[in-house]
Design an enzyme around this catalytic site. Structure first.
Site, short mmCIF file in Angstrom:
data_model
loop_
_atom_site.label_atom_id
_atom_site.label_comp_id
_atom_site.label_asym_id
_atom_site.label_seq_id
_atom_site.Cartn_x
_atom_site.Cartn_y
_atom_site.Cartn_z
N LYS A 6 0.83 -1.20 0.00
CA LYS A 6 0.00 0.00 0.00
C LYS A 6 0.87 1.26 0.00
O LYS A 6 2.08 1.19 0.26
CB LYS A 6 -0.93 -0.06 1.21
CG LYS A 6 -1.90 -1.27 1.19
CD LYS A 6 -2.84 -1.22 2.39
CE LYS A 6 -3.84 -2.35 2.40
NZ LYS A 6 -4.79 -2.24 3.55
N TYR A 16 -12.66 -1.81 -2.57
CA TYR A 16 -13.10 -2.05 -1.18
C TYR A 16 -14.61 -1.89 -1.03
O TYR A 16 -15.08 -1.50 0.05
CB TYR A 16 -12.37 -1.11 -0.24
CG TYR A 16 -10.96 -1.55 0.11
CD1 TYR A 16 -10.72 -2.78 0.73
CD2 TYR A 16 -9.86 -0.74 -0.16
CE1 TYR A 16 -9.43 -3.19 1.06
CE2 TYR A 16 -8.56 -1.14 0.18
CZ TYR A 16 -8.36 -2.36 0.78
OH TYR A 16 -7.09 -2.77 1.12
N PHE A 21 -14.77 3.78 8.80
CA PHE A 21 -13.40 4.01 8.33
C PHE A 21 -13.29 4.13 6.81
O PHE A 21 -12.20 4.36 6.28
CB PHE A 21 -12.45 2.91 8.85
CG PHE A 21 -12.77 1.51 8.37
CD1 PHE A 21 -12.35 1.07 7.13
CD2 PHE A 21 -13.48 0.63 9.18
CE1 PHE A 21 -12.62 -0.22 6.68
CE2 PHE A 21 -13.77 -0.66 8.74
CZ PHE A 21 -13.34 -1.08 7.49
N ARG A 71 -1.40 -14.28 4.17
CA ARG A 71 -2.13 -13.59 5.23
C ARG A 71 -1.48 -13.81 6.59
O ARG A 71 -1.45 -12.92 7.43
CB ARG A 71 -3.60 -14.00 5.24
CG ARG A 71 -4.34 -13.29 4.11
CD ARG A 71 -5.80 -13.65 4.07
NE ARG A 71 -6.54 -13.22 5.24
CZ ARG A 71 -7.11 -12.02 5.37
NH1 ARG A 71 -6.99 -11.11 4.43
NH2 ARG A 71 -7.79 -11.73 6.45
N THR A 99 -4.92 -7.30 10.80
CA THR A 99 -5.26 -6.05 10.12
C THR A 99 -4.78 -4.82 10.89
O THR A 99 -4.20 -3.90 10.31
CB THR A 99 -6.80 -5.94 9.95
OG1 THR A 99 -7.26 -7.14 9.33
CG2 THR A 99 -7.20 -4.74 9.12
N ARG A 155 3.00 -6.53 8.85
CA ARG A 155 2.25 -5.35 9.30
C ARG A 155 2.82 -4.81 10.61
O ARG A 155 2.80 -3.60 10.85
CB ARG A 155 0.77 -5.68 9.43
CG ARG A 155 0.05 -5.64 8.09
CD ARG A 155 -1.31 -6.27 8.19
NE ARG A 155 -2.15 -5.98 7.03
CZ ARG A 155 -3.29 -6.62 6.78
NH1 ARG A 155 -3.70 -7.58 7.60
NH2 ARG A 155 -4.01 -6.30 5.73
N ASN A 208 -1.99 0.05 7.23
CA ASN A 208 -1.38 -1.21 7.65
C ASN A 208 -0.47 -1.81 6.58
O ASN A 208 -0.14 -2.98 6.64
CB ASN A 208 -2.47 -2.19 8.10
CG ASN A 208 -3.47 -2.48 7.01
OD1 ASN A 208 -3.35 -1.96 5.90
ND2 ASN A 208 -4.45 -3.30 7.30
N HIS A 218 -1.76 -5.78 1.92
CA HIS A 218 -3.05 -6.46 1.75
C HIS A 218 -2.80 -7.87 1.24
O HIS A 218 -1.85 -8.11 0.49
CB HIS A 218 -3.91 -5.69 0.73
CG HIS A 218 -5.09 -6.47 0.25
ND1 HIS A 218 -6.28 -6.52 0.97
CD2 HIS A 218 -5.29 -7.26 -0.84
CE1 HIS A 218 -7.13 -7.31 0.33
NE2 HIS A 218 -6.56 -7.76 -0.78
N GLU A 254 -9.64 -10.02 -7.23
CA GLU A 254 -8.65 -8.97 -7.03
C GLU A 254 -7.52 -9.03 -8.07
O GLU A 254 -7.02 -8.00 -8.51
CB GLU A 254 -8.09 -9.05 -5.62
CG GLU A 254 -9.15 -8.74 -4.55
CD GLU A 254 -8.68 -8.98 -3.13
OE1 GLU A 254 -9.48 -8.77 -2.21
OE2 GLU A 254 -7.51 -9.39 -2.93
P1 ATP Z 1 -9.94 -8.92 4.90
O1 ATP Z 1 -10.96 -8.37 5.87
O2 ATP Z 1 -10.44 -8.97 3.48
O3 ATP Z 1 -9.48 -10.23 5.36
P2 ATP Z 1 -7.92 -6.97 5.70
O4 ATP Z 1 -7.31 -7.68 6.81
O5 ATP Z 1 -7.00 -6.14 4.85
O6 ATP Z 1 -8.64 -7.95 4.79
P3 ATP Z 1 -10.42 -5.54 5.84
O7 ATP Z 1 -11.30 -5.80 7.00
O8 ATP Z 1 -10.81 -6.08 4.52
O9 ATP Z 1 -8.97 -5.97 6.29
O10 ATP Z 1 -10.24 -3.98 5.70
C1 ATP Z 1 -9.67 -3.43 4.56
C2 ATP Z 1 -8.76 -2.31 4.98
O11 ATP Z 1 -9.50 -1.28 5.61
C3 ATP Z 1 -7.73 -2.72 6.03
O12 ATP Z 1 -6.61 -3.34 5.47
C4 ATP Z 1 -7.42 -1.38 6.67
O13 ATP Z 1 -6.54 -0.61 5.85
C5 ATP Z 1 -8.79 -0.72 6.70
N1 ATP Z 1 -9.53 -1.03 7.94
C6 ATP Z 1 -10.14 -2.18 8.26
N2 ATP Z 1 -10.74 -2.14 9.45
C7 ATP Z 1 -10.51 -0.90 9.93
C8 ATP Z 1 -10.87 -0.21 11.12
N3 ATP Z 1 -11.61 -0.79 12.07
N4 ATP Z 1 -10.45 1.05 11.28
C9 ATP Z 1 -9.73 1.66 10.32
N5 ATP Z 1 -9.36 1.08 9.17
C10 ATP Z 1 -9.73 -0.18 8.97
#
Ligand code: ATP
Length: 138
Positions: free
Chosen positions: A9, A47, A55, A83, A89, A103, A113, A116, A127
């Protein structure tokens, strides 16, 4: 052999050489690579599942703040392995629970973070197609 989509990212792109080294050390093959400065529209599309969440606006601003490096990785169990390697995350959670994870090392906070990874076979396919629309589907 399985494929997954990794994103370096915008906040971590300046460390991409170092991160690619680690990727190769873990036995991944890099199949395709593309640098792309995503527009807010492209970010919202990528997204879409998070549309409406608290967020979401900061996620869109972050992801469109500079270039992202999209990489297609191949390895046995690539999706789960990648992952696991990037860790939780939330950066703070990553530092607490998986200090070796990428991360934990490169992330800043819950939004920024740095990395991805696709979370399932179907998201990996979607994707990969998003960043590499011309790639051949196996
Ligand atoms: P996935 O959920 O698909 O397994 P991921 O771990 O990257 O993947 P997601 O929940 O998809 O997380 O969220 C996508 C992105 O949004 C995150 O990588 C992060 O950058 C942001 N994000 C997710 N949750 C939060 C939160 N609670 N507060 C702020 N930013 C968030």
């Amino acid at each position: 052999v399985e494929r997954t989509l990794a994103l370096i990212k915008p906040d971590a792109v300046h460390k991409s050489d170092e991160i690619e080294e680690i990727i190769l050390q873990h036995g991944f093959t890099i199949l395709q690579k593309r640098r792309m400065h995503m527009t807010p529209e492209q970010t919202s599309d990528f997204y879409a599942e998070h549309y409406g969440k608290m967020f979401f606006p900061s996620l869109v601003a972050y992801m469109s703040s500079g270039p992202t490096l999209a990489i297609v990785l191949a390895k046995q169990s690539a999706i789960t392995y990648w992952r696991q390697l990037i860790g939780p995350t939330n950066t703070q959670k990553a530092r607490d629970q998986a200090p070796e994870s990428l991360r934990a090392i490169y992330g800043t906070d819950s939004t920024k973070n740095s990395l991805h990874g696709s979370d399932s076979y179907s998201s990996a396919e979607r994707e990969i197609h998003f960043f590499f629309p011309d790639s051949i589907v196996e």
